[in-house]
Design a protein around this motif. Structure first.
Motif, PDB file in Angstrom:
ATOM      1  N   LEU A  66       0.839  -1.276   0.011  1.00 19.96           N
ATOM      2  CA  LEU A  66       0.128  -0.058   0.144  1.00 19.96           C
ATOM      3  C   LEU A  66       0.818   1.313   0.063  1.00 19.96           C
ATOM      4  O   LEU A  66       0.603   2.359  -0.588  1.00 19.96           O
ATOM      5  N   ALA A  67       1.791   1.229   0.831  1.00 18.67           N
ATOM      6  CA  ALA A  67       2.926   2.319   0.783  1.00 18.67           C
ATOM      7  C   ALA A  67       3.393   2.722  -0.505  1.00 18.67           C
ATOM      8  O   ALA A  67       3.853   3.789  -0.928  1.00 18.67           O
ATOM      9  N   GLY A  68       3.813   1.610  -1.103  1.00 18.03           N
ATOM     10  CA  GLY A  68       4.310   1.452  -2.472  1.00 18.03           C
ATOM     11  C   GLY A  68       3.543   2.113  -3.404  1.00 18.03           C
ATOM     12  O   GLY A  68       3.794   2.816  -4.379  1.00 18.03           O
ATOM     13  N   THR A  69       2.195   1.640  -3.300  1.00 15.05           N
ATOM     14  CA  THR A  69       1.268   2.279  -4.612  1.00 15.05           C
ATOM     15  C   THR A  69       1.010   3.469  -4.297  1.00 15.05           C
ATOM     16  O   THR A  69       1.131   4.546  -5.165  1.00 15.05           O
ATOM     17  N   ASN A  70       0.922   3.978  -3.016  1.00 17.45           N
ATOM     18  CA  ASN A  70       0.970   5.431  -2.652  1.00 17.45           C
ATOM     19  C   ASN A  70       2.028   6.434  -3.319  1.00 17.45           C
ATOM     20  O   ASN A  70       1.998   7.414  -3.777  1.00 17.45           O
ATOM     21  N   ALA A 305      10.457  17.226   1.995  1.00 15.23           N
ATOM     22  CA  ALA A 305       9.170  17.861   0.973  1.00 15.23           C
ATOM     23  C   ALA A 305       8.567  16.414   0.499  1.00 15.23           C
ATOM     24  O   ALA A 305       7.317  16.493   0.399  1.00 15.23           O
ATOM     25  N   PHE A 306       9.163  15.385   0.245  1.00 15.80           N
ATOM     26  CA  PHE A 306       8.443  14.246   0.011  1.00 15.80           C
ATOM     27  C   PHE A 306       7.484  13.634   1.130  1.00 15.80           C
ATOM     28  O   PHE A 306       6.402  13.417   0.694  1.00 15.80           O
ATOM     29  N   ARG A 307       8.024  13.888   2.479  1.00 21.89           N
ATOM     30  CA  ARG A 307       7.166  13.423   3.403  1.00 21.89           C
ATOM     31  C   ARG A 307       5.759  14.363   3.547  1.00 21.89           C
ATOM     32  O   ARG A 307       4.594  13.787   3.975  1.00 21.89           O
ATOM     33  N   ALA A 308       6.261  15.675   3.383  1.00 22.18           N
ATOM     34  CA  ALA A 308       5.099  16.520   3.388  1.00 22.18           C
ATOM     35  C   ALA A 308       4.034  16.135   2.465  1.00 22.18           C
ATOM     36  O   ALA A 308       2.826  16.166   2.711  1.00 22.18           O
ATOM     37  N   GLN A 309       4.484  16.112   1.323  1.00 17.50           N
ATOM     38  CA  GLN A 309       3.380  15.718   0.248  1.00 17.50           C
ATOM     39  C   GLN A 309       2.635  14.269   0.271  1.00 17.50           C
ATOM     40  O   GLN A 309       1.786  14.335  -0.011  1.00 17.50           O
ATOM     41  N   TYR A 310       3.544  13.294   0.979  1.00 13.65           N
ATOM     42  CA  TYR A 310       2.861  12.207   1.134  1.00 13.65           C
ATOM     43  C   TYR A 310       1.807  12.317   2.385  1.00 13.65           C
ATOM     44  O   TYR A 310       0.723  11.684   1.976  1.00 13.65           O
ATOM     45  N   GLU A 311       2.058  13.006   3.085  1.00 19.11           N
ATOM     46  CA  GLU A 311       0.879  13.161   4.375  1.00 19.11           C
ATOM     47  C   GLU A 311       0.040  14.094   3.966  1.00 19.11           C
ATOM     48  O   GLU A 311      -1.269  13.683   4.246  1.00 19.11           O
ATOM     49  N   ALA A 312       0.220  14.912   2.945  1.00 18.53           N
ATOM     50  CA  ALA A 312      -0.789  15.685   2.630  1.00 18.53           C
ATOM     51  C   ALA A 312      -1.967  15.248   1.753  1.00 18.53           C
ATOM     52  O   ALA A 312      -3.185  15.239   1.556  1.00 18.53           O
ATOM     53  N   GLY A 315      -2.781  11.502   4.053  1.00 17.26           N
ATOM     54  CA  GLY A 315      -3.157  11.298   5.504  1.00 17.26           C
ATOM     55  C   GLY A 315      -2.104  10.972   6.426  1.00 17.26           C
ATOM     56  O   GLY A 315      -1.153  10.200   6.090  1.00 17.26           O
ATOM     57  N   ARG A 316      -2.342  11.398   7.638  1.00 17.54           N
ATOM     58  CA  ARG A 316      -1.302  11.056   8.831  1.00 17.54           C
ATOM     59  C   ARG A 316      -1.274   9.712   9.125  1.00 17.54           C
ATOM     60  O   ARG A 316      -0.303   9.197   9.648  1.00 17.54           O
ATOM     61  N   CYS A 317      -2.393   9.086   8.928  1.00 19.34           N
ATOM     62  CA  CYS A 317      -2.315   7.615   9.224  1.00 19.34           C
ATOM     63  C   CYS A 317      -2.140   6.678   8.200  1.00 19.34           C
ATOM     64  O   CYS A 317      -2.317   5.409   8.299  1.00 19.34           O
ATOM     65  N   ALA A 318      -1.630   7.236   7.108  1.00 19.73           N
ATOM     66  CA  ALA A 318      -1.251   6.285   5.921  1.00 19.73           C
ATOM     67  C   ALA A 318      -0.170   5.513   6.173  1.00 19.73           C
ATOM     68  O   ALA A 318       0.767   6.066   7.062  1.00 19.73           O
ATOM     69  N   PRO A 319      -0.063   4.260   5.692  1.00 17.44           N
ATOM     70  CA  PRO A 319       1.482   3.594   5.999  1.00 17.44           C
ATOM     71  C   PRO A 319       2.748   4.231   5.778  1.00 17.44           C
ATOM     72  O   PRO A 319       2.794   5.023   4.827  1.00 17.44           O
TER      73      PRO A 319
END
Length: 393
Positions: A66-70, A305-312, A315-319
């Motif tokens: 799931l984190a990989g597809t994200n 930058a990557f982590r900020a875009q990923y969370e945005a 969501g904060r609870c994403a894998p």
């Protein structure tokens, strides 16, 4: 096996933020794709660049799926918002590579024969890569993203992950010098990455003045490690080198701690990241080291930058997008750099371009020279449910 469309419509993937879906309208070009999540249409839009990712969504490596597809979706969205690659928007398609390898090969064979893949990406175990490269046979570019055993020279295959030469060797030398490690035990999953990684590892151990006191390979999916733990205890190693994949590594490391060995014997784990650490639990992480080109908590402008875009986006609870999952993001960043330099998506020009190219991802700048990715490697020690970086190589 879940198809890409089934993944989207069965609810296995959460719906990301609306802006992330730019460029992913349905196959008819409708504007209702956000409300009706046909993110991965079966029908080709030939104006788009279809990148088919054979990614582990089941089996031991499925824990990263799931984190990989994200991560791939995030990279595709970023690239599409600035016009795509060579003027073509990326259309990502996902197929599970965690099940029967023959089935994965049939799917890839059918897609290539039908012209349904412009580029193949792979975030799966090396056994799948070895099978797929035979059927892809240089007909389309094939980008392999995760950590692997090294030495991939098959025409058309571009591997961007860490290899034992850069990852394991300096970590072994550090443990030998700083922890006075002399006796080493090797345990890995029974397939090509651990086989070849162990071959290299034994050379590095000997070069550091140590000796291997035991080695074994465990079938994928093994749940009972009592016999392996007993042999390790009897061999009395200073360090156990672990080349188990995904959930298999979680199961073994839990058993290792439950048998009271984590306070007595150090561990050096490959293909280890924060996702597996969370699965193991803080009680199982004492004395565990990992060398990797990426850690989630490493502070840098690129990673922030990557982590900020990923969370945005998710969501904060994403894998957590650990090393293996995040490599899917960098796979598209690599594709963008190579295709832009080549001016083409054809295999030969891309291979020529990939022989000497740099791209930017969450790790920062990564350079490719002679088919090998060059990046800083970080040695970290597990600290509860996090990794504490202690050395850069």
């Amino acid at each position: 096996m879940l198809s890409s469309l089934q993944i989207a419509t069965t609810g296995a993937l959460p719906m990301p933020a609306p802006w992330l879906l730019k460029g992913f309208q349905d196959s008819a070009g409708g504007r209702d794709a956000i409300a009706r999540p046909d993110l991965f249409p079966r029908r080709r839009n030939r104006e788009k660049l279809r990148v088919v990712n054979f990614i582990g969504l089941s089996g031991p490596a499925g824990i990263w799926g799931l984190a990989g597809t994200n991560s791939m979706m995030l990279a595709a969205s970023e690239i599409n918002r600035r016009g795509g690659i060579l003027g073509r928007e990326i259309e990502p398609v996902f197929h599970d590579a965690g099940g029967d390898i023959d089935g994965v090969v049939r799917t890839a064979t059918d897609m290539i024969a039908a012209g349904d893949a412009d580029v193949i990406m792979g975030s799966h175990i090396s056994a799948v890569r070895v099978a797929l490269r035979k059927v892809i046979a240089g007909r389309v570019p094939y980008i392999y993203t995760p950590v692997y055993e090294g030495g991939e020279r098959t025409p058309g295959v571009m591997a961007i992950g860490e290899t034992p030469r850069d990852q394991s060797r300096p970590a072994i030398e550090w443990l030998a010098n700083e922890k006075k490690a002399k006796r080493w035990y090797l345990i890995g999953s029974d397939y090509v990455w651990p086989w070849l990684a162990h071959k290299a590892t034994k050379t590095y151990i000997a070069g550091a003045g140590g000796r291997v006191v035991g080695e074994e390979f465990v079938a994928l999916g093994e749940q009972n490690h009592d016999a392996q733990i007993a042999r390790i205890r009897a061999a009395k190693p200073d360090v156990v080198v672990i080349s188990l994949i995904g959930t298999d590594s979680i199961v073994f490391n839990r058993a290792f701690a439950e048998h009271g060995l984590s306070s007595k014997v150090l561990r050096l784990a490959g293909a280890m990241d924060e996702t597996l650490l969370l699965g193991m639990g803080a009680d199982s992480s004492e004395g565990l080291y990992c060398a990797s080109g990426y850690f989630v908590d490493r502070a840098s402008a690129a990673n922030d930058a990557f982590r900020a875009q990923y969370e945005a986006s998710f969501g904060r609870c994403a894998p957590v997008p650990g090393s293996v999952a995040q490599s899917n993001y960098e796979g598209l960043r690599f594709l963008e750099s190579v295709a832009t330099k080549a001016g083409s998506f054809d295999v030969r020009p891309m291979l020529n371009a990939a022989s000497s190219v740099a791209y930017h991802g969450a790790r920062g700048e990564v350079s490719m020279r002679g088919g090998r990715a060059k990046m800083p490697i970080y040695l970290a020690e597990a600290d509860g449910l996090d990794f504490r970086l202690i050395r850069t190589f």
